[in-house]
Design a protein around this motif. Structure first.
Motif, PDB file in Angstrom:
ATOM      1  N   ARG A 113       0.835  -1.210   0.000  1.00 11.13           N
ATOM      2  CA  ARG A 113       0.000   0.000   0.000  1.00 11.13           C
ATOM      3  C   ARG A 113       0.866   1.255   0.000  1.00 11.13           C
ATOM      4  O   ARG A 113       0.571   2.234  -0.689  1.00 11.13           O
ATOM      5  CB  ARG A 113      -0.954  -0.004   1.196  1.00 11.13           C
ATOM      6  CG  ARG A 113      -2.083  -1.013   1.047  1.00 11.13           C
ATOM      7  CD  ARG A 113      -3.240  -0.764   2.004  1.00 11.13           C
ATOM      8  NE  ARG A 113      -2.856  -0.545   3.373  1.00 11.13           N
ATOM      9  CZ  ARG A 113      -2.761  -1.486   4.303  1.00 11.13           C
ATOM     10  NH1 ARG A 113      -3.004  -2.732   3.997  1.00 11.13           N
ATOM     11  NH2 ARG A 113      -2.430  -1.173   5.542  1.00 11.13           N
ATOM     12  N   TRP A 115       3.936   1.494  -1.184  1.00 12.71           N
ATOM     13  CA  TRP A 115       4.571   1.621  -2.496  1.00 12.71           C
ATOM     14  C   TRP A 115       3.569   2.112  -3.546  1.00 12.71           C
ATOM     15  O   TRP A 115       3.913   2.901  -4.418  1.00 12.71           O
ATOM     16  CB  TRP A 115       5.215   0.318  -2.961  1.00 12.71           C
ATOM     17  CG  TRP A 115       5.755   0.522  -4.323  1.00 12.71           C
ATOM     18  CD1 TRP A 115       5.288  -0.010  -5.479  1.00 12.71           C
ATOM     19  CD2 TRP A 115       6.811   1.414  -4.689  1.00 12.71           C
ATOM     20  NE1 TRP A 115       6.003   0.480  -6.547  1.00 12.71           N
ATOM     21  CE2 TRP A 115       6.946   1.360  -6.082  1.00 12.71           C
ATOM     22  CE3 TRP A 115       7.653   2.250  -3.968  1.00 12.71           C
ATOM     23  CZ2 TRP A 115       7.889   2.106  -6.770  1.00 12.71           C
ATOM     24  CZ3 TRP A 115       8.593   2.993  -4.657  1.00 12.71           C
ATOM     25  CH2 TRP A 115       8.703   2.917  -6.039  1.00 12.71           C
ATOM     26  N   ASN A 116       2.338   1.635  -3.467  1.00 13.76           N
ATOM     27  CA  ASN A 116       1.338   2.049  -4.455  1.00 13.76           C
ATOM     28  C   ASN A 116       1.134   3.562  -4.471  1.00 13.76           C
ATOM     29  O   ASN A 116       0.863   4.140  -5.522  1.00 13.76           O
ATOM     30  CB  ASN A 116       0.006   1.328  -4.230  1.00 13.76           C
ATOM     31  CG  ASN A 116       0.044  -0.096  -4.714  1.00 13.76           C
ATOM     32  OD1 ASN A 116       0.870  -0.467  -5.549  1.00 13.76           O
ATOM     33  ND2 ASN A 116      -0.844  -0.917  -4.193  1.00 13.76           N
ATOM     34  N   SER A 117       1.284   4.208  -3.320  1.00 14.44           N
ATOM     35  CA  SER A 117       1.159   5.668  -3.318  1.00 14.44           C
ATOM     36  C   SER A 117       2.303   6.290  -4.110  1.00 14.44           C
ATOM     37  O   SER A 117       2.098   7.246  -4.864  1.00 14.44           O
ATOM     38  CB  SER A 117       1.085   6.226  -1.896  1.00 14.44           C
ATOM     39  OG  SER A 117       2.299   6.044  -1.215  1.00 14.44           O
ATOM     40  N   ASP A 119       3.974   4.784  -6.555  1.00 15.77           N
ATOM     41  CA  ASP A 119       3.704   4.436  -7.943  1.00 15.77           C
ATOM     42  C   ASP A 119       2.682   5.409  -8.543  1.00 15.77           C
ATOM     43  O   ASP A 119       2.835   5.854  -9.682  1.00 15.77           O
ATOM     44  CB  ASP A 119       3.194   2.988  -8.034  1.00 15.77           C
ATOM     45  CG  ASP A 119       3.011   2.518  -9.450  1.00 15.77           C
ATOM     46  OD1 ASP A 119       4.024   2.176 -10.102  1.00 15.77           O
ATOM     47  OD2 ASP A 119       1.856   2.495  -9.922  1.00 15.77           O
ATOM     48  N   ASP A 120       1.665   5.756  -7.769  1.00 12.06           N
ATOM     49  CA  ASP A 120       0.669   6.734  -8.232  1.00 12.06           C
ATOM     50  C   ASP A 120       1.306   8.086  -8.510  1.00 12.06           C
ATOM     51  O   ASP A 120       0.995   8.741  -9.508  1.00 12.06           O
ATOM     52  CB  ASP A 120      -0.450   6.902  -7.201  1.00 12.06           C
ATOM     53  CG  ASP A 120      -1.378   5.699  -7.130  1.00 12.06           C
ATOM     54  OD1 ASP A 120      -1.359   4.864  -8.053  1.00 12.06           O
ATOM     55  OD2 ASP A 120      -2.113   5.594  -6.131  1.00 12.06           O
TER      56      ASP A 120
END
Length: 164
Positions: A113, A115-117, A119-120
């Motif tokens: 979660r 990392w996804n921020s 990536d966004d």
């Protein structure tokens, strides 16, 4: 108190410690180590988030560059182009640091979660035309794995824009 000098008592007590106490101590040790590691990961994430927030303040301090729009800013002066390049270099350095600190191919749970921020954020900036076109210049000398990662997502985002 006679039981304290009884060897059978001490033998049973040692078995109890071996069977229950030692595994419990190992469990507590591993639990504390995990808690410490999680706290360190959270601290690293917060430091990166703070650095990104500081970066956004720089973006706000340069409204003439229109950095929050997806389109390339037209008719920039040489001074504005230089400021924009420096700001993009700062952003790439921040993204690379986040990649090195927080990315792993096998992320799961909270780490995924977090990392996804990032990536966004990277995808959002890669949608911006001038950032996308400056990537080859910005990625010179950067970590090869990071460069490959951001190029891949930049191409994915460019494909989405062209298909829309």
């Amino acid at each position: 108190m006679d039981f304290l000098i009884d060897p059978d008592f001490w033998e049973v007590a040692s078995f109890v410690v071996t069977v229950f106490g030692l595994p419990f101590a190992i469990f507590l040790f591993l639990f504390e180590q995990r808690k410490e590691r999680d706290a360190e990961d959270e601290e690293a994430y917060q430091l990166l988030q703070n650095a990104y927030n500081d970066f956004l303040k720089i973006v706000l301090d340069n409204p003439d560059l229109q950095l929050r729009s997806a389109n390339q800013t037209p008719d920039l002066t040489d001074e504005q182009r230089e400021r924009m390049l420096i700001i993009f270099e700062m952003l790439i350095a921040l993204f690379e640091r986040a990649y090195i600190v927080a990315y792993d191919e096998d992320l799961a749970g909270v780490a995924l979660r977090r990392w996804n921020s990032w990536d966004d954020y990277m995808r959002e900036w890669c949608q911006r035309d001038d950032f996308y076109y400056l990537l080859p210049q910005l990625l010179r000398g950067e970590d090869p794995d990071f460069a490959a990662y951001i190029r891949r997502i930049a191409d994915e985002e460019r494909g989405r824009i062209l298909q829309a």
